[in-house]
Design an enzyme around this catalytic site. Structure first.
Site, PDB file in Angstrom:
ATOM      1  N   LYS A   2      40.493  22.241  75.911  1.00 43.32           N
ATOM      2  CA  LYS A   2      40.213  23.518  76.569  1.00 43.32           C
ATOM      3  C   LYS A   2      39.150  24.255  75.783  1.00 43.32           C
ATOM      4  O   LYS A   2      39.294  24.344  74.578  1.00 43.32           O
ATOM      5  CB  LYS A   2      41.501  24.348  76.628  1.00 43.32           C
ATOM      6  CG  LYS A   2      41.341  25.694  77.316  1.00 43.32           C
ATOM      7  CD  LYS A   2      42.646  26.488  77.289  1.00 43.32           C
ATOM      8  CE  LYS A   2      42.441  27.817  78.012  1.00 43.32           C
ATOM      9  NZ  LYS A   2      43.597  28.679  77.989  1.00 43.32           N
ATOM     10  N   GLU A  54      43.384  17.165  65.393  1.00 50.13           N
ATOM     11  CA  GLU A  54      44.358  18.034  66.069  1.00 50.13           C
ATOM     12  C   GLU A  54      45.164  17.259  67.113  1.00 50.13           C
ATOM     13  O   GLU A  54      46.378  17.380  67.212  1.00 50.13           O
ATOM     14  CB  GLU A  54      43.633  19.204  66.766  1.00 50.13           C
ATOM     15  CG  GLU A  54      43.207  20.343  65.865  1.00 50.13           C
ATOM     16  CD  GLU A  54      44.387  21.239  65.461  1.00 50.13           C
ATOM     17  OE1 GLU A  54      45.517  20.994  65.897  1.00 50.13           O
ATOM     18  OE2 GLU A  54      44.158  22.184  64.692  1.00 50.13           O
ATOM     19  N   LYS A  78      42.018  23.208  71.422  1.00 47.59           N
ATOM     20  CA  LYS A  78      41.680  24.449  72.119  1.00 47.59           C
ATOM     21  C   LYS A  78      40.680  25.207  71.250  1.00 47.59           C
ATOM     22  O   LYS A  78      40.940  25.482  70.085  1.00 47.59           O
ATOM     23  CB  LYS A  78      42.937  25.280  72.331  1.00 47.59           C
ATOM     24  CG  LYS A  78      42.704  26.581  73.070  1.00 47.59           C
ATOM     25  CD  LYS A  78      44.019  27.318  73.273  1.00 47.59           C
ATOM     26  CE  LYS A  78      43.841  28.616  74.013  1.00 47.59           C
ATOM     27  NZ  LYS A  78      45.131  29.309  74.185  1.00 47.59           N
TER      28      LYS A  78
END
Ligand SMILES: [Zn+2]
Length: 341
Positions: A264, A249, A211
């Site tokens: 995102k 991640e 994100k």
């Protein structure tokens, strides 16, 4: 070693005179051919529809920066969910605007919190609809931050304990899938552990794994009333310039127990979607965020673009990049345009 023989296939002189070049347009000449060789097709099953829940009754506040998207009270939310289901969209994701906010975001893990009540109401009226819950604290803290703040720092380890508690109350209220969006380290493990210890080992986790700290979230913050009171989210969300870091991640979240991984926003990060899909071959989601939605809506309303066409092209591009699931405010509009099967 096989030696290439110039006199065979690739020598232009050896080609047939009638085909000096390859006619790639042949299969584009009719809609039948185009349909037969189409590589990517959207389906209603690809969509997850985001919804914003507020306290009260008969509330339907249109969000100024997001035309056709509303903050809904639970009674209206349930009606909306019935419509979503009737359009063949399998899932919604819920964001809550609580009655009260404090420094530790207590309303996020209150059994009678807005999301907990919303889940129970939807599950009662529209039981087959998959209810996904966003797990974060920024809508519930007085600071507007995703966790506990001390001085200028958002404290990682204490915050993930609260997120785990929040996730557990969602599961206990009947949520089908938990989606932590905070980007703190170790949250997937903490949430997986608390769910497992409480007999929710079959509830999957969709992690907001990569994100980014993005300007495209602007309209969402109006909708979710979650703008930070000071500072920003750059100490936990990713730097838009990084791509290898996204893989680290995502890998970490998979190790900790994520069942679905999300990138995102979607459009400015389609390269990340592709890298994640190629590297991990996991069910992969992409969030077509508020800013991406609002730009298309605004340009469409001004007559600058063909809104429906650009919407379908955008959603197709996200799927083509490798997303199996698309969180999108366009879900209802797109579902209405897709053929019923
Ligand atoms: Zn947050």
């Amino acid at each position: 070693m096989v030696m290439f023989n110039e006199k065979t296939t690739l020598n232009p002189d050896s080609r047939t005179d009638t085909e000096p070049f390859k006619r790639l347009r042949r299969l584009r000449m009719t809609e039948s051919f185009r349909a037969m060789v189409r590589e990517t097709e959207l389906s209603r099953n690809d969509f997850i529809y985001p919804l914003f829940v507020v306290p009260g009754k008969k509330v339907r506040n249109e969000i100024k920066s997001m035309p056709d998207v509303f903050q809904l009270s639970i009674d209206e939310l349930v009606k909306e969910c019935a419509e979503v289901k009737s359009l063949g969209i399998p899932a919604v994701i819920l964001f809550g605007i609580p009655e009260y906010k404090d420094e530790v975001g207590s309303s996020a893990y209150d059994d009678d919190g807005i999301i907990q009540m919303a889940i129970r109401a939807i599950k009662k009226e529209v039981p087959e609809l998959v209810v996904i819950t966003d797990v974060c604290l920024c809508e519930y803290t007085s600071t507007g931050h995703c966790g506990i703040v001390r001085g200028n720092e958002i404290i990682n380890d204490e915050s993930i304990e609260l997120l785990a508690k929040e996730a557990l109350t969602h599961a206990q209220s009947g949520a089908d899938l938990i989606a932590p969006s905070d980007m703190f380290d170790g949250r997937i493990k903490a949430i997986r552990n608390i769910l497992d210890r409480n007999n929710f080992q079959n509830i999957p986790i969709m992690s907001y794994a990569a994100k980014y700290a993005s300007g495209f979230y602007g309209p969402f913050r109006d909708a979710a009333e979650s703008t930070p009171k000071f500072g920003d989210r750059r100490s936990h969300q990713m730097d838009p310039a990084n791509s290898d870091e996204a893989l680290r991640e995502v890998e970490q979240d998979i190790i900790e127990g994520a069942d679905i991984v999300m990138v995102k926003p979607a459009l400015p990060y389609l390269d990340i979607v592709r890298r994640v899909k190629d590297r991990f071959a996991m069910p992969t989601a992409a969030y077509n965020v508020s800013g991406e939605y609002s730009m298309i809506k605004a340009a469409g309303r001004n007559g600058w673009i063909d809104e429906q066409r650009v919407m379908m092209e955008t959603l197709t591009s996200i799927k083509r990049a490798g997303a199996d699931l698309i969180l999108t405010y366009f879900a209802k509009d797109a579902a209405k345009l897709l053929p019923t099967r």
